[in-house]
Design an enzyme around this catalytic site. Sequence first.
Site, PDB file in Angstrom:
ATOM      1  N   ASP A 114       1.873  -6.441  -2.719  1.00  0.00           N
ATOM      2  CA  ASP A 114       1.183  -7.441  -1.908  1.00  0.00           C
ATOM      3  C   ASP A 114       1.005  -8.781  -2.612  1.00  0.00           C
ATOM      4  OD1 ASP A 114       0.854  -5.891   0.358  1.00  0.00           O
ATOM      5  OD2 ASP A 114      -0.894  -4.881  -0.476  1.00  0.00           O
ATOM      6  N   HIS A 154      -2.831  -0.533  -8.932  1.00  0.00           N
ATOM      7  CA  HIS A 154      -2.328   0.481  -8.008  1.00  0.00           C
ATOM      8  C   HIS A 154      -2.761   1.852  -8.497  1.00  0.00           C
ATOM      9  CE1 HIS A 154       0.404   2.800  -5.490  1.00  0.00           C
ATOM     10  NE2 HIS A 154       0.407   1.733  -4.725  1.00  0.00           N
TER      11      HIS A 154
HETATM   12  N1  CMC Z   1      -8.927  -6.522 -10.429  1.00  0.00           N
HETATM   13  C1  CMC Z   1      -9.813  -6.249 -11.410  1.00  0.00           C
HETATM   14  N2  CMC Z   1     -10.087  -5.004 -11.858  1.00  0.00           N
HETATM   15  C2  CMC Z   1      -9.451  -3.982 -11.268  1.00  0.00           C
HETATM   16  C3  CMC Z   1      -8.520  -4.177 -10.244  1.00  0.00           C
HETATM   17  C4  CMC Z   1      -8.262  -5.501  -9.825  1.00  0.00           C
HETATM   18  N3  CMC Z   1      -7.385  -5.751  -8.844  1.00  0.00           N
HETATM   19  N4  CMC Z   1      -8.032  -2.977  -9.839  1.00  0.00           N
HETATM   20  C5  CMC Z   1      -8.638  -2.054 -10.591  1.00  0.00           C
HETATM   21  N5  CMC Z   1      -9.498  -2.666 -11.465  1.00  0.00           N
HETATM   22  C6  CMC Z   1     -10.320  -1.994 -12.486  1.00  0.00           C
HETATM   23  C7  CMC Z   1     -11.525  -1.316 -11.853  1.00  0.00           C
HETATM   24  O1  CMC Z   1     -12.647  -2.162 -11.851  1.00  0.00           O
HETATM   25  C8  CMC Z   1     -11.703  -0.124 -12.746  1.00  0.00           C
HETATM   26  O2  CMC Z   1     -12.370  -0.537 -13.903  1.00  0.00           O
HETATM   27  P1  CMC Z   1     -13.392   0.492 -14.679  1.00  0.00           P
HETATM   28  O3  CMC Z   1     -12.530   1.632 -15.129  1.00  0.00           O
HETATM   29  O4  CMC Z   1     -13.946  -0.321 -15.798  1.00  0.00           O
HETATM   30  O5  CMC Z   1     -14.431   0.916 -13.651  1.00  0.00           O
HETATM   31  C9  CMC Z   1     -10.278   0.263 -13.158  1.00  0.00           C
HETATM   32  O6  CMC Z   1      -9.512  -0.956 -13.050  1.00  0.00           O
HETATM   33  C10 CMC Z   1      -9.641   1.323 -12.277  1.00  0.00           C
HETATM   34  O7  CMC Z   1      -9.785   0.910 -10.921  1.00  0.00           O
HETATM   35  P2  CMC Z   1     -10.029   1.912  -9.709  1.00  0.00           P
HETATM   36  O8  CMC Z   1     -10.606   1.147  -8.567  1.00  0.00           O
HETATM   37  O9  CMC Z   1     -10.774   3.112 -10.194  1.00  0.00           O
HETATM   38  O10 CMC Z   1      -8.526   2.346  -9.395  1.00  0.00           O
HETATM   39  P3  CMC Z   1      -7.985   2.956  -8.045  1.00  0.00           P
HETATM   40  O11 CMC Z   1      -6.749   3.667  -8.385  1.00  0.00           O
HETATM   41  O12 CMC Z   1      -9.073   3.709  -7.350  1.00  0.00           O
HETATM   42  O13 CMC Z   1      -7.691   1.655  -7.145  1.00  0.00           O
HETATM   43  C11 CMC Z   1      -6.584  -0.146  -6.088  1.00  0.00           C
HETATM   44  C12 CMC Z   1      -6.415   1.149  -6.901  1.00  0.00           C
HETATM   45  C13 CMC Z   1      -5.205  -0.617  -5.609  1.00  0.00           C
HETATM   46  C14 CMC Z   1      -7.447   0.140  -4.836  1.00  0.00           C
HETATM   47  C15 CMC Z   1      -7.261  -1.219  -6.961  1.00  0.00           C
HETATM   48  O14 CMC Z   1      -6.435  -1.508  -8.077  1.00  0.00           O
HETATM   49  C16 CMC Z   1      -7.574  -2.510  -6.183  1.00  0.00           C
HETATM   50  O15 CMC Z   1      -8.640  -2.604  -5.555  1.00  0.00           O
HETATM   51  N6  CMC Z   1      -6.649  -3.518  -6.230  1.00  0.00           N
HETATM   52  C17 CMC Z   1      -6.814  -4.732  -5.447  1.00  0.00           C
HETATM   53  C18 CMC Z   1      -6.422  -4.484  -3.994  1.00  0.00           C
HETATM   54  C19 CMC Z   1      -4.909  -4.366  -3.817  1.00  0.00           C
HETATM   55  O16 CMC Z   1      -4.136  -5.193  -4.324  1.00  0.00           O
HETATM   56  N7  CMC Z   1      -4.481  -3.361  -3.055  1.00  0.00           N
HETATM   57  C20 CMC Z   1      -3.066  -3.153  -2.699  1.00  0.00           C
HETATM   58  C21 CMC Z   1      -2.495  -1.911  -3.301  1.00  0.00           C
HETATM   59  S1  CMC Z   1      -0.698  -1.829  -3.148  1.00  0.00           S
HETATM   60  C22 CMC Z   1      -0.379  -1.830  -1.438  1.00  0.00           C
HETATM   61  C23 CMC Z   1      -1.065  -0.757  -0.673  1.00  0.00           C
HETATM   62  O17 CMC Z   1      -1.259   0.375  -1.158  1.00  0.00           O
HETATM   63  O18 CMC Z   1      -1.392  -0.986   0.473  1.00  0.00           O
END
Ligand code: CMC
Length: 431
Positions: free
Chosen positions: A366, A308
Amino acid sequence: MADTNKTATLTLDGQSHDLPVLSPSAGPDVVDIRKLYAGAGVFTYDPGFTSTASCESAITFIDGEEGVLLHRGYPIGQLAAKSHYLEVCYLLLYGELPSAAELEKFETTVTRHTMVHEQMHNFFRGFRRDAHPMATMVGVVGAMSAFYHDSTDITDAWQREVAAIRLIAKVPTIAAMAYKYSIGQPFVYPRNDLDYAANFLHMCFSVPAEEHTVDPILARAMDRIFTLHADHEQNASTSTVRLASSSGANPFACIAAGIACLWGPAHGGANQACLEMLREIGSVDRIPEFIARAKDKDDPFRLMGFGHRVYKNFDPRATVMKESADEVLELMGIEDNPTLQVAKELEKQALDDPYFAEKKLFPNVDFYSGIILEAMGFPTSMFTPIFALSRTVGWVAQWKEQLSDPALKIGRPRQLYTGADQRDYVDVEKR
Ligand code: CMC
């Protein structure tokens, strides 16, 4: 928001620029850069808004380090346990918990607005039966501005109020109709003798051919899912609603924009994607393979329902959701649900893995919601529409707040341009 006596100083080409520091009622201080471009001639660069407060808001507060989520100051755990969705809607919209009389009036008002214009039935019939219900919802909620002209004037406080009630009341009806349409069953009209969640379940699962009784425990679980999704401060879809609204667009168009944004798998679409992932994993012995894929930089696969932008310790909604999953599956007599087994073991193995610990990745709301919704009988395609109907009140509350904010300006980000310099057009035969 209060001015602090603090000032941040930006030094650029030897020149200092003082920037005021504002203090919120909770959360980190905020450097006010509104006059930065006028004073220093530079923009700030923050794609994804990781360090940027886009507005002032008094509705919802999140402390991502501590796993705190407050609506108007009330913790989500207390609201999920002691309150119910329509009371939380009132709280989000009007700022305080209602008295018994206020609550009764609000519930009656919402209940009396649940039917949709009869002509909307024809509108639905223009969609392909196999359309995703989110696609149908984006279209039908947007089309509300064509059916309810008398609540599109955003300068009229009464019309804003009517639009808010209409959206909260009718979006569940629209979501249920989208579902019924997709499975070829007749639309089911709302029932005013049922509460909000029970009415939604009835519209989804009853058929005119026979009596249908909604199990009160399932209605309670449904209500809790609505409550847990009701608002989440300036997330992507809420920011989309605010940005659309900043131009003066009508409320139905703005909420349709929010629904479109929510659909993405990184946001509300994650509940569908998560359940599909759990099914694909299928059995606990395959979990290490998927964890390895999630950690592999060359593989785009991510653990859906994990991570998140704001929560870096735990998602308080996920804790309640996990308890609800156990309750609902027990109620449904679904012993040893293989998807739940995979989810629990995946959570355990991921939390024990240094990759997820270092990146502060935890199950989010989720991760368990899809398991509950599937046990209730919803197909995966309905998971995100249910998120959208729950979040409608959050979008509406934020939209109303924005329109009464004297600092409201059209949202217009700047950019870091990296394209070509000015150049002369070349005639096609000379290229
Ligand atoms: N699985 C594996 N690695 C992950 C994941 C994951 N679910 N989420 C983040 N990472 C890694 C990512 O690869 C990155 O690594 P590095 O620093 O080496 O490049 C690091 O963690 C930070 O990730 P980010 O994408 O820069 O973080 P963000 O804050 O931009 O993204 C997120 C947040 C929720 C989009 C992301 O964690 C994600 O894609 N999660 C899976 C989708 C999900 O479950 N979404 C629902 C969110 S809660 C409900 C809602 O808001 O609707």
